[in-house]
Design a protein around this motif. Structure first.
Motif, PDB file in Angstrom:
ATOM      1  N   ARG A   1      35.375  78.903  69.292  1.00  0.00           N
ATOM      2  CA  ARG A   1      34.243  78.207  69.584  1.00  0.00           C
ATOM      3  C   ARG A   1      34.636  76.719  70.076  1.00  0.00           C
ATOM      4  NH1 ARG A   1      29.601  80.524  68.387  1.00  0.00           N
ATOM      5  NH2 ARG A   1      29.594  82.529  67.020  1.00  0.00           N
ATOM      6  N   HIS A   2      35.474  75.854  69.285  1.00  0.00           N
ATOM      7  CA  HIS A   2      35.834  74.702  69.507  1.00  0.00           C
ATOM      8  C   HIS A   2      36.567  74.589  70.966  1.00  0.00           C
ATOM      9  CE1 HIS A   2      38.302  71.034  69.227  1.00  0.00           C
ATOM     10  NE2 HIS A   2      37.134  70.360  69.172  1.00  0.00           N
ATOM     11  N   LEU A   3      37.460  75.511  71.257  1.00  0.00           N
ATOM     12  CA  LEU A   3      38.096  75.539  72.321  1.00  0.00           C
ATOM     13  C   LEU A   3      37.379  75.926  73.640  1.00  0.00           C
ATOM     14  CD1 LEU A   3      41.192  75.541  73.447  1.00  0.00           C
ATOM     15  CD2 LEU A   3      40.865  78.001  73.507  1.00  0.00           C
ATOM     16  N   ALA A   4      36.229  76.785  73.460  1.00  0.00           N
ATOM     17  CA  ALA A   4      35.351  77.113  74.645  1.00  0.00           C
ATOM     18  C   ALA A   4      34.569  75.678  75.045  1.00  0.00           C
ATOM     19  CB  ALA A   4      34.517  78.297  74.245  1.00  0.00           C
ATOM     20  N   ASN A   5      34.346  75.073  74.027  1.00  0.00           N
ATOM     21  CA  ASN A   5      33.495  73.583  74.206  1.00  0.00           C
ATOM     22  C   ASN A   5      34.332  72.625  75.167  1.00  0.00           C
ATOM     23  OD1 ASN A   5      31.129  74.568  72.900  1.00  0.00           O
ATOM     24  ND2 ASN A   5      31.999  73.923  70.989  1.00  0.00           N
ATOM     25  N   LEU A   6      35.535  72.782  75.123  1.00  0.00           N
ATOM     26  CA  LEU A   6      36.344  71.772  75.689  1.00  0.00           C
ATOM     27  C   LEU A   6      36.691  71.926  77.239  1.00  0.00           C
ATOM     28  CD1 LEU A   6      39.047  71.112  72.676  1.00  0.00           C
ATOM     29  CD2 LEU A   6      37.041  69.963  73.201  1.00  0.00           C
ATOM     30  N   TYR A   7      36.491  73.288  77.572  1.00  0.00           N
ATOM     31  CA  TYR A   7      36.865  73.382  79.023  1.00  0.00           C
ATOM     32  C   TYR A   7      35.702  74.045  79.754  1.00  0.00           C
ATOM     33  CZ  TYR A   7      41.688  73.220  77.123  1.00  0.00           C
ATOM     34  OH  TYR A   7      42.604  72.430  76.653  1.00  0.00           O
ATOM     35  N   ALA A   8      35.645  73.946  81.174  1.00  0.00           N
ATOM     36  CA  ALA A   8      34.635  74.704  81.662  1.00  0.00           C
ATOM     37  C   ALA A   8      35.153  76.170  82.144  1.00  0.00           C
ATOM     38  CB  ALA A   8      34.309  73.801  82.959  1.00  0.00           C
TER      39      ALA A   8
ATOM     40  N   LEU B   1      48.036  82.343  48.474  1.00  0.00           N
ATOM     41  CA  LEU B   1      47.245  82.896  47.260  1.00  0.00           C
ATOM     42  C   LEU B   1      46.734  81.731  46.375  1.00  0.00           C
ATOM     43  CD1 LEU B   1      47.167  85.653  45.895  1.00  0.00           C
ATOM     44  CD2 LEU B   1      49.026  84.861  44.052  1.00  0.00           C
ATOM     45  N   PHE B   2      47.215  80.477  46.491  1.00  0.00           N
ATOM     46  CA  PHE B   2      46.530  79.316  45.671  1.00  0.00           C
ATOM     47  C   PHE B   2      45.888  78.292  46.426  1.00  0.00           C
ATOM     48  CE2 PHE B   2      50.561  80.844  43.241  1.00  0.00           C
ATOM     49  CZ  PHE B   2      50.079  81.540  42.281  1.00  0.00           C
ATOM     50  N   ASP B   3      46.049  77.981  47.581  1.00  0.00           N
ATOM     51  CA  ASP B   3      45.379  76.882  48.262  1.00  0.00           C
ATOM     52  C   ASP B   3      44.028  77.281  49.056  1.00  0.00           C
ATOM     53  OD1 ASP B   3      47.201  75.547  47.297  1.00  0.00           O
ATOM     54  OD2 ASP B   3      48.398  75.085  49.231  1.00  0.00           O
ATOM     55  N   VAL B   4      43.789  78.744  48.975  1.00  0.00           N
ATOM     56  CA  VAL B   4      42.664  78.796  49.585  1.00  0.00           C
ATOM     57  C   VAL B   4      42.050  80.012  48.890  1.00  0.00           C
ATOM     58  CG1 VAL B   4      43.286  78.270  51.990  1.00  0.00           C
ATOM     59  CG2 VAL B   4      43.711  80.585  51.204  1.00  0.00           C
ATOM     60  N   ASP B   5      40.573  80.431  48.853  1.00  0.00           N
ATOM     61  CA  ASP B   5      40.063  81.428  47.933  1.00  0.00           C
ATOM     62  C   ASP B   5      40.492  82.976  48.505  1.00  0.00           C
ATOM     63  OD1 ASP B   5      38.207  82.337  45.834  1.00  0.00           O
ATOM     64  OD2 ASP B   5      37.173  83.345  47.508  1.00  0.00           O
ATOM     65  N   ASN B   6      40.599  83.345  49.803  1.00  0.00           N
ATOM     66  CA  ASN B   6      41.105  84.405  50.344  1.00  0.00           C
ATOM     67  C   ASN B   6      41.633  84.217  51.723  1.00  0.00           C
ATOM     68  OD1 ASN B   6      40.883  86.995  52.012  1.00  0.00           O
ATOM     69  ND2 ASN B   6      40.023  87.953  49.831  1.00  0.00           N
ATOM     70  N   PHE B   7      42.968  84.250  51.895  1.00  0.00           N
ATOM     71  CA  PHE B   7      43.470  83.917  52.950  1.00  0.00           C
ATOM     72  C   PHE B   7      43.083  84.816  54.266  1.00  0.00           C
ATOM     73  CE2 PHE B   7      46.570  86.891  51.263  1.00  0.00           C
ATOM     74  CZ  PHE B   7      46.936  87.556  52.197  1.00  0.00           C
ATOM     75  N   GLU B   8      42.959  86.104  54.028  1.00  0.00           N
ATOM     76  CA  GLU B   8      42.412  86.939  55.261  1.00  0.00           C
ATOM     77  C   GLU B   8      41.162  86.282  55.556  1.00  0.00           C
ATOM     78  OE1 GLU B   8      42.477  90.844  53.428  1.00  0.00           O
ATOM     79  OE2 GLU B   8      44.925  91.082  53.519  1.00  0.00           O
ATOM     80  N   ASN B   9      40.206  86.084  54.872  1.00  0.00           N
ATOM     81  CA  ASN B   9      39.050  85.540  55.273  1.00  0.00           C
ATOM     82  C   ASN B   9      38.955  84.296  55.874  1.00  0.00           C
ATOM     83  OD1 ASN B   9      37.426  88.060  54.597  1.00  0.00           O
ATOM     84  ND2 ASN B   9      36.854  87.099  52.446  1.00  0.00           N
ATOM     85  N   TYR B  10      39.722  83.495  55.267  1.00  0.00           N
ATOM     86  CA  TYR B  10      40.085  82.118  55.985  1.00  0.00           C
ATOM     87  C   TYR B  10      40.685  82.193  57.331  1.00  0.00           C
ATOM     88  CZ  TYR B  10      41.813  77.178  55.989  1.00  0.00           C
ATOM     89  OH  TYR B  10      42.001  76.078  56.276  1.00  0.00           O
ATOM     90  N   VAL B  11      41.490  83.186  57.638  1.00  0.00           N
ATOM     91  CA  VAL B  11      42.074  83.260  58.987  1.00  0.00           C
ATOM     92  C   VAL B  11      41.052  83.625  59.849  1.00  0.00           C
ATOM     93  CG1 VAL B  11      43.499  84.566  60.386  1.00  0.00           C
ATOM     94  CG2 VAL B  11      44.606  83.837  58.156  1.00  0.00           C
ATOM     95  N   ALA B  12      40.250  84.785  59.452  1.00  0.00           N
ATOM     96  CA  ALA B  12      39.180  84.970  60.344  1.00  0.00           C
ATOM     97  C   ALA B  12      38.007  84.080  60.628  1.00  0.00           C
ATOM     98  CB  ALA B  12      38.287  86.422  59.774  1.00  0.00           C
ATOM     99  N   THR B  13      37.643  83.386  59.618  1.00  0.00           N
ATOM    100  CA  THR B  13      36.671  82.194  59.718  1.00  0.00           C
ATOM    101  C   THR B  13      37.355  81.061  60.722  1.00  0.00           C
ATOM    102  OG1 THR B  13      35.851  82.845  57.749  1.00  0.00           O
ATOM    103  CG2 THR B  13      35.129  80.520  58.756  1.00  0.00           C
ATOM    104  N   GLN B  14      38.543  80.623  60.415  1.00  0.00           N
ATOM    105  CA  GLN B  14      39.192  79.580  61.295  1.00  0.00           C
ATOM    106  C   GLN B  14      39.396  80.021  62.649  1.00  0.00           C
ATOM    107  OE1 GLN B  14      39.459  76.230  60.268  1.00  0.00           O
ATOM    108  NE2 GLN B  14      38.600  76.683  58.206  1.00  0.00           N
ATOM    109  N   SER B  15      39.791  81.142  62.764  1.00  0.00           N
ATOM    110  CA  SER B  15      39.842  81.905  64.118  1.00  0.00           C
ATOM    111  C   SER B  15      38.663  81.490  65.172  1.00  0.00           C
ATOM    112  CB  SER B  15      40.662  83.325  64.183  1.00  0.00           C
ATOM    113  OG  SER B  15      41.796  83.253  63.521  1.00  0.00           O
ATOM    114  N   GLU B  16      37.761  82.190  64.494  1.00  0.00           N
ATOM    115  CA  GLU B  16      36.399  82.045  65.106  1.00  0.00           C
ATOM    116  C   GLU B  16      35.902  80.657  65.262  1.00  0.00           C
ATOM    117  OE1 GLU B  16      31.417  82.969  64.408  1.00  0.00           O
ATOM    118  OE2 GLU B  16      33.236  84.029  63.397  1.00  0.00           O
ATOM    119  N   SER B  17      36.180  79.781  64.417  1.00  0.00           N
ATOM    120  CA  SER B  17      35.724  78.293  64.552  1.00  0.00           C
ATOM    121  C   SER B  17      36.637  77.628  65.730  1.00  0.00           C
ATOM    122  CB  SER B  17      35.949  77.430  63.321  1.00  0.00           C
ATOM    123  OG  SER B  17      35.782  76.123  63.419  1.00  0.00           O
ATOM    124  N   ALA B  18      37.932  77.882  65.661  1.00  0.00           N
ATOM    125  CA  ALA B  18      38.859  77.369  66.747  1.00  0.00           C
ATOM    126  C   ALA B  18      38.589  77.650  68.082  1.00  0.00           C
ATOM    127  CB  ALA B  18      40.101  77.603  66.323  1.00  0.00           C
TER     128      ALA B  18
END
Length: 329
Positions: free
Chosen positions: A195-202, A176-193
């Motif tokens: 993308r990063h994972l796909a770049n690490l493997y063929a 509730l206090f450390d991020v602005d909206n934890f639901e949107n934070y989960v969605a954004t970080q999941s997409e970012s992770a």
């Protein structure tokens, strides 16, 4: 003013504190007792024509409906309420039942951004007014079914990839206090992770010792879960499971990569056929020499090896020519 004073201080990390709530039944009884007292005072004042009793009745009525009634709340199983009083965090209630708290605890109404689907990425973000329900947070497991992303793998090939993430709130204060909206934070970080994972493997290769997206799904999913756990811990979110749900080459190279995979499969099959044929020819020559069936010089041995290799490696059925004469004619 020194450099230390100009530096931006890091965000304060919050930790959940459990509190024991007050039961709602006694306060509900008090609410009805005061309500009956208000009615009795008004009736007594009207019957005896003593308006002096109207003022206590009004004060009791205000106290009953402003100081007691707003404090009632209920919590279902796997639901918590974060108690915030005048901007100060007082603790978290995780027990389920009917409770009473300070009537001025924050209700948690705020502005949030509705996350958009992949089809609406080009549209303007829609801002809606939403109440978080008296700072109530669900502790149940939630599923985030991610959109299909187009990214580049380790070799630079464009691929399509998607994942599903099972997560839950572990620390309500952080969420509730450390991020602005934890639901949107989960969605954004999941997409970012992802993308990063796909770049690490063929996507795929011929080396069985290399970890690839297609062949090592369990290892890749474990790596994704580990990275998400590290990213989402800042929001008090725990990741129970993360797995790939879609994996394919992008449409512009799908046909080319399919032909490449077919060529690799043909080459691998040919290698196995040749290795087997060489072993069979060696075994045949060794058996003939050991049992003294026939004695061959180097030229005849080479001719026999050639004929056997043609027979064993040919794709179509071979029709041998029977020699009715001697071996040396």
């Amino acid at each position: 003013m020194n450099a230390a004073s100009n530096a931006i201080s890091p965000t304060t990390l919050h930790k959940e504190r459990m509190v024991t709530p007050k039961k709602g039944a006694p306060m509900l009884l008090l609410f009805f007792v005061l309500l009956i007292a208000v009615i009795a005072l008004i009736v007594y004042a009207a019957a005896n024509e003593q308006p002096i009793f109207v003022l206590p009745a009004v004060l009791l009525f205000l106290f009953d409906f402003i100081g007691i009634l707003p404090g009632f709340y209920t919590l279902q199983p796997n639901e918590a309420r974060v108690l915030v009083l005048f901007g100060s965090y007082k603790g978290t209630v995780r027990a389920d039942g009917f409770f009473w708290g300070h009537p001025f605890y924050s209700n948690g109404a705020r502005q949030t951004i509705t996350p958009l689907t992949l089809a609406d990425k080009a549209a303007v973000a829609q801002t809606v007014r939403r109440s978080s329900g008296r700072n109530k947070i669900s502790l149940r497991a939630r599923t985030l079914n991610g959109d299909i992303l187009k990214v580049n793998d380790l070799r630079g090939n464009p691929i399509e990839i998607a994942a599903v993430v099972v997560w839950r709130v572990e620390d309500t204060a952080q969420a509730l206090f450390d991020v602005d909206n934890f639901e949107n934070y989960v969605a954004t970080q999941s997409e970012s992770a992802l993308r990063h994972l796909a770049n690490l493997y063929a996507y795929d290769d011929n080396n069985p010792n290399d970890t690839t997206l297609r062949r090592n799904v369990d290892e890749v999913s474990a790596a994704l879960c580990s990275e998400l756990t590290a990213r989402l811990s800042k929001a008090g979110v725990a990741v129970d499971e993360a797995r790939l749900t879609h994996l394919a080459y992008a449409s512009e190279i799908a046909q080319v990569m399919l032909r490449s995979q077919q060529a690799d499969a043909v080459i691998a099959a040919r290698q196995k056929i040749v290795q087997g044929a060489v072993g069979m020819v060696d075994m045949a020559l060794s058996e003939l020499a050991a049992k003294h069936v026939v004695s061959l010089d180097d030229e005849r041995r080479a001719a026999m090896v050639s004929n056997l290799m043609v027979v064993l490696c040919a794709e179509s059925e071979v029709h041998p020519v029977v020699n009715a004469g001697t071996l040396y004619n």
